[in-house]
Enzyme design. Sequence first.
Site, mmCIF file in Angstrom:
data_model
loop_
_atom_site.group_PDB
_atom_site.id
_atom_site.type_symbol
_atom_site.label_atom_id
_atom_site.label_comp_id
_atom_site.label_asym_id
_atom_site.label_seq_id
_atom_site.Cartn_x
_atom_site.Cartn_y
_atom_site.Cartn_z
ATOM 1 C CB CYS A 152 -1.085 1.140 6.224
ATOM 2 S SG CYS A 152 -0.904 0.611 4.520
ATOM 3 N NE ARG A 174 -13.751 5.463 -25.696
ATOM 4 C CZ ARG A 174 -13.634 4.946 -26.909
ATOM 5 N NH1 ARG A 174 -12.445 4.826 -27.475
ATOM 6 N NH2 ARG A 174 -14.707 4.548 -27.565
ATOM 7 C CD GLU A 221 -1.495 4.210 3.798
ATOM 8 O OE1 GLU A 221 -1.317 3.603 2.730
ATOM 9 O OE2 GLU A 221 -2.559 4.144 4.444
ATOM 10 C CG ASP A 256 -20.023 2.182 -34.706
ATOM 11 O OD1 ASP A 256 -20.731 2.179 -35.734
ATOM 12 O OD2 ASP A 256 -20.292 2.842 -33.690
ATOM 13 N NE ARG A 264 -8.459 6.021 -32.117
ATOM 14 C CZ ARG A 264 -9.664 5.560 -31.711
ATOM 15 N NH1 ARG A 264 -9.771 4.929 -30.564
ATOM 16 N NH2 ARG A 264 -10.731 5.748 -32.445
ATOM 17 C CG HIS A 294 -1.991 -1.043 1.128
ATOM 18 N ND1 HIS A 294 -2.854 -1.303 2.140
ATOM 19 C CD2 HIS A 294 -2.340 -1.880 0.113
ATOM 20 C CE1 HIS A 294 -3.700 -2.251 1.769
ATOM 21 N NE2 HIS A 294 -3.398 -2.621 0.545
ATOM 22 C CB CYS A 344 -5.663 -0.873 5.506
ATOM 23 S SG CYS A 344 -4.019 -1.542 5.311
HETATM 24 C C1 AOF Z 1 -4.247 1.716 2.627
HETATM 25 N N1 AOF Z 1 -3.364 2.142 1.709
HETATM 26 O O1 AOF Z 1 -2.577 2.236 -0.389
HETATM 27 C C2 AOF Z 1 -4.570 1.045 -0.025
HETATM 28 C C3 AOF Z 1 -5.519 0.630 0.953
HETATM 29 O O2 AOF Z 1 -5.827 -6.838 -0.434
HETATM 30 P P1 AOF Z 1 -4.983 -5.746 0.073
HETATM 31 O O3 AOF Z 1 -4.037 -6.143 1.145
HETATM 32 O O4 AOF Z 1 -4.275 -4.949 -1.022
HETATM 33 O O5 AOF Z 1 -5.986 -4.715 0.773
HETATM 34 C C4 AOF Z 1 -6.935 -4.057 0.032
HETATM 35 C C5 AOF Z 1 -7.706 -3.155 0.946
HETATM 36 O O6 AOF Z 1 -6.843 -2.240 1.587
HETATM 37 C C6 AOF Z 1 -8.712 -2.311 0.185
HETATM 38 O O7 AOF Z 1 -9.973 -2.934 0.118
HETATM 39 C C7 AOF Z 1 -8.769 -1.075 1.057
HETATM 40 O O8 AOF Z 1 -9.572 -1.312 2.184
HETATM 41 C C8 AOF Z 1 -7.338 -0.922 1.524
HETATM 42 N N2 AOF Z 1 -6.561 -0.148 0.577
HETATM 43 N N3 AOF Z 1 -5.323 0.999 2.241
HETATM 44 O O9 AOF Z 1 -4.065 1.964 3.815
HETATM 45 C C9 AOF Z 1 -3.454 1.852 0.397
HETATM 46 N N4 AOF Z 1 -4.682 0.694 -1.322
HETATM 47 ZN ZN ZN Z 2 -2.787 -0.354 3.896
#
Ligand code: AOF
Ligand code: ZN
Length: 337
Positions: free
Chosen positions: A85, A186, A52, A202, A209, A50, A76
């Site tokens: 984190c 997009r 942090e 189409d 692009r 993640h 998290c």
């Molecule tokens: C953070 N910092 O950069 C992100 C968070 O499956 P994992 O371990 O990658 O966890 C995914 C979950 O973590 C996601 O559902 C969300 O709750 C959190 N994402 N948290 O502190 C981050 N990407």
């Molecule tokens: Zn995290």
Amino acid sequence: MAHEFFMHRCIERAKETQGRVGNGALVWSVLVREGKIIAEAHHRAFGLPHAERSLLDGIEQKISSSDILYVNMEPCCHYGKTPPCTDIIIEKGIKHVVYGMRDPDQRVAGKGIELLKAAGIEAVGPVLLPECERLNRGFVSVRNKGRPWITLKRAQMRDGTTANTGGARLMITSQEQNVWSHTFLRSTHDAILVGVRTVTTDDPVLDARFSSFDYAQDDTQIRYQPSRIVLDPHLRIPMRAKVVSDSHTDRTMIVTSHVANEKCKEALRMRGVRVLEVAMDSDQLDWKDLWRQLITPSNDYHGLTSILVEGGAKTWDIFKKAGMVDEEVILTRCDPS
Ligand code: AOF
Ligand code: ZN
């Protein structure tokens, strides 16, 4: 004011991770000392550390008690594909955290903030909440509603018509409108969805692009290419269609029924196309089944959180009637022709 300034930085740079984090959140983090950014990092890709953790793992300087860690989503506190984190924030001696929004994931949902506070860390937020929620609207939708964020895009003539009566391709938008929609529609969705009729009339490439996003200072490629989804219950897609025969077939998903021709399914899979078999009752999609398959990672598929529905008329109708629309964008031809 300063908090908003650095949060804005997190939001703007987190946009660069669009399309790389599967069904996860777009997250960027910056570390500020005496009003200056001394380090920054992001959640690079699905399954990787993640934001942090990347930042704090990579930092060589000693953390000072006045340093402030900014992150656009609550840190998290759960063991997922990577450790919490909150652990590394506490371990490294960070004393101030500013977050943009709460993490809607039930494993976190405010518990990350509580944990930091219980460890004596000042946790300030939410900061720039609407902007943070807008950035992660796909992630929030998947976590709260169990389906991706859906934007409907229509291009129409000034009289409201959208197609030639004979079924031939009709170019409606100007180059300027194309650049706008490739840049802001997009490039900001994980996938573009069309019905098979649009493919047969189409033969679109369904890429970004004309996007005016290019490269960031650190060579991060901002321009990514969205996935392509074709609704095709009876597998009528011509094998020569660009979306199933160009060099990006791995970005194509065909949504069909369990009873569609098995040989066609196999031929498409051999080309690297993902064929999703979704329960259907006389062309009525089982939405729950479709969303589950699209948002759930499996093997080398990491899931998605947002879809831009581009057409045609029948496909828009299906989405509108089912109430599967979060936002609608209508581009109207401006010149008199
Ligand atoms: C953070 N910092 O950069 C992100 C968070 O499956 P994992 O371990 O990658 O966890 C995914 C979950 O973590 C996601 O559902 C969300 O709750 C959190 N994402 N948290 O502190 C981050 N990407
Ligand atoms: Zn995290």
